[in-house]
Design a protein around this motif. Structure first.
Motif, PDB file in Angstrom:
ATOM      1  N   ARG A 115       0.847  -1.191   0.000  1.00  0.00           N
ATOM      2  CA  ARG A 115       0.000   0.000   0.000  1.00  0.00           C
ATOM      3  C   ARG A 115       0.879   1.235   0.000  1.00  0.00           C
ATOM      4  NH1 ARG A 115      -4.309  -1.756   4.627  1.00  0.00           N
ATOM      5  NH2 ARG A 115      -5.057  -3.649   3.593  1.00  0.00           N
ATOM      6  N   GLU A 116       0.454   2.226  -0.760  1.00  0.00           N
ATOM      7  CA  GLU A 116       1.198   3.485  -0.848  1.00  0.00           C
ATOM      8  C   GLU A 116       0.348   4.608  -0.272  1.00  0.00           C
ATOM      9  OE1 GLU A 116       2.826   4.441  -4.687  1.00  0.00           O
ATOM     10  OE2 GLU A 116       3.150   6.531  -4.128  1.00  0.00           O
ATOM     11  N   HIS A 117       0.991   5.449   0.551  1.00  0.00           N
ATOM     12  CA  HIS A 117       0.303   6.572   1.177  1.00  0.00           C
ATOM     13  C   HIS A 117       1.170   7.824   1.123  1.00  0.00           C
ATOM     14  CE1 HIS A 117      -2.801   4.056   3.030  1.00  0.00           C
ATOM     15  NE2 HIS A 117      -1.837   3.194   3.254  1.00  0.00           N
ATOM     16  N   THR A 118       0.511   8.943   1.207  1.00  0.00           N
ATOM     17  CA  THR A 118       1.241  10.184   1.479  1.00  0.00           C
ATOM     18  C   THR A 118       1.337  10.325   2.991  1.00  0.00           C
ATOM     19  OG1 THR A 118      -0.741  11.545   1.620  1.00  0.00           O
ATOM     20  CG2 THR A 118       0.273  11.271  -0.588  1.00  0.00           C
ATOM     21  N   LEU A 119       2.267  11.160   3.432  1.00  0.00           N
ATOM     22  CA  LEU A 119       2.383  11.380   4.867  1.00  0.00           C
ATOM     23  C   LEU A 119       1.135  12.087   5.405  1.00  0.00           C
ATOM     24  CD1 LEU A 119       4.358  10.693   7.079  1.00  0.00           C
ATOM     25  CD2 LEU A 119       5.356  12.955   6.819  1.00  0.00           C
ATOM     26  N   ASP A 120       0.550  12.950   4.599  1.00  0.00           N
ATOM     27  CA  ASP A 120      -0.673  13.625   5.035  1.00  0.00           C
ATOM     28  C   ASP A 120      -1.804  12.635   5.295  1.00  0.00           C
ATOM     29  OD1 ASP A 120       0.308  16.199   5.159  1.00  0.00           O
ATOM     30  OD2 ASP A 120      -0.291  16.702   3.118  1.00  0.00           O
ATOM     31  N   GLU A 121      -1.818  11.537   4.565  1.00  0.00           N
ATOM     32  CA  GLU A 121      -2.832  10.509   4.831  1.00  0.00           C
ATOM     33  C   GLU A 121      -2.570   9.819   6.164  1.00  0.00           C
ATOM     34  OE1 GLU A 121      -3.931   9.052   0.310  1.00  0.00           O
ATOM     35  OE2 GLU A 121      -2.252   8.103   1.353  1.00  0.00           O
ATOM     36  N   LEU A 122      -1.294   9.621   6.492  1.00  0.00           N
ATOM     37  CA  LEU A 122      -0.950   8.886   7.711  1.00  0.00           C
ATOM     38  C   LEU A 122      -0.948   9.753   8.958  1.00  0.00           C
ATOM     39  CD1 LEU A 122       1.937   6.590   6.410  1.00  0.00           C
ATOM     40  CD2 LEU A 122      -0.476   6.031   6.712  1.00  0.00           C
ATOM     41  N   ILE A 123      -0.651  11.037   8.800  1.00  0.00           N
ATOM     42  CA  ILE A 123      -0.598  11.928   9.967  1.00  0.00           C
ATOM     43  C   ILE A 123      -1.040  13.322   9.527  1.00  0.00           C
ATOM     44  CG2 ILE A 123       1.926  12.257   9.683  1.00  0.00           C
ATOM     45  CD1 ILE A 123       2.046  12.561  12.780  1.00  0.00           C
ATOM     46  N   PRO A 124      -2.366  13.475   9.373  1.00  0.00           N
ATOM     47  CA  PRO A 124      -2.884  14.709   8.768  1.00  0.00           C
ATOM     48  C   PRO A 124      -2.709  15.968   9.613  1.00  0.00           C
ATOM     49  CG  PRO A 124      -4.672  13.302   9.514  1.00  0.00           C
ATOM     50  CD  PRO A 124      -3.414  12.497   9.651  1.00  0.00           C
ATOM     51  N   TYR A 125      -2.733  15.857  10.901  1.00  0.00           N
ATOM     52  CA  TYR A 125      -2.602  17.047  11.766  1.00  0.00           C
ATOM     53  C   TYR A 125      -1.359  16.931  12.607  1.00  0.00           C
ATOM     54  CZ  TYR A 125      -7.394  17.610  10.295  1.00  0.00           C
ATOM     55  OH  TYR A 125      -8.524  17.751   9.534  1.00  0.00           O
ATOM     56  N   ARG A 126      -0.239  16.805  11.900  1.00  0.00           N
ATOM     57  CA  ARG A 126       1.025  16.559  12.578  1.00  0.00           C
ATOM     58  C   ARG A 126       1.542  17.788  13.324  1.00  0.00           C
ATOM     59  NH1 ARG A 126       4.575  16.105   7.031  1.00  0.00           N
ATOM     60  NH2 ARG A 126       2.669  16.293   5.878  1.00  0.00           N
ATOM     61  N   PHE A 127       2.354  17.522  14.327  1.00  0.00           N
ATOM     62  CA  PHE A 127       2.954  18.586  15.111  1.00  0.00           C
ATOM     63  C   PHE A 127       4.117  19.218  14.332  1.00  0.00           C
ATOM     64  CE2 PHE A 127       6.210  20.017  18.127  1.00  0.00           C
ATOM     65  CZ  PHE A 127       5.462  20.942  18.835  1.00  0.00           C
ATOM     66  N   LYS A 128       4.112  20.550  14.270  1.00  0.00           N
ATOM     67  CA  LYS A 128       5.204  21.283  13.611  1.00  0.00           C
ATOM     68  C   LYS A 128       5.545  22.483  14.474  1.00  0.00           C
ATOM     69  CE  LYS A 128       3.627  20.331   8.887  1.00  0.00           C
ATOM     70  NZ  LYS A 128       3.124  20.938   7.649  1.00  0.00           N
ATOM     71  N   LEU A 129       6.801  22.860  14.417  1.00  0.00           N
ATOM     72  CA  LEU A 129       7.216  24.109  15.064  1.00  0.00           C
ATOM     73  C   LEU A 129       7.422  25.161  14.011  1.00  0.00           C
ATOM     74  CD1 LEU A 129       9.752  22.915  17.785  1.00  0.00           C
ATOM     75  CD2 LEU A 129       7.451  23.830  18.122  1.00  0.00           C
TER      76      LEU A 129
END
Ligand code: ZN
Length: 129
Positions: A115-129
């Motif tokens: 299966r292929e995913h984008t990172l946005d699919e796997l962690i849509p509201y990710r923590f960023k600084l």
């Protein structure tokens, strides 16, 4: 490396897993945006908090070599019987986020399903600084 070769390399990396507690071997391959390839496997510890997942190990190895942008991460959980049980944990997804992984390939066991995913699919509201 094409996707088939990446999955094969992730499966080989899983063979080096140190997983005496979970007995779940995971291998991962990271391809940087300039085509460098790095591998990792899960490394468990009697003190569970010290354990490193295969994906995080591969990301840290790449980052230690100077990589700052990852194109692809392929992960193979060779002891999982179903792809649904082979996905990266939340910590690994956050580790991938730091290096802006474009796509993630996931496979399990000896099966051929990838299966292929984008990172946005796997962690849509990710923590960023
Ligand atoms: Zn993980």
């Amino acid at each position: 490396m094409d996707d088939h070769e990446l999955i094969a390399a992730a499966r080989r990396a899983a063979e080096n897993s140190y997983s005496p507690y979970s007995k779940v071997r995971v291998g991962a391959v990271v391809v940087s945006e300039d085509g460098q390839v790095f591998t990792g496997a899960n490394v468990e510890n009697a003190s569970y908090g010290v354990t490193s997942c295969g994906e995080t190990t591969a990301v840290a190895t790449a980052a230690s070599a100077g990589v700052r942008k990852i194109d692809t991460l392929a992960v193979a959980c060779i002891d999982a019987d179903d792809v649904d049980n082979a996905y990266p944990c939340g910590r690994c997804r956050q580790a991938m986020s730091e290096f802006d992984v474009d796509r993630v390939l996931v496979t399990a066991g000896e099966g051929t399903e990838v299966r292929e995913h984008t990172l946005d699919e796997l962690i849509p509201y990710r923590f960023k600084l």
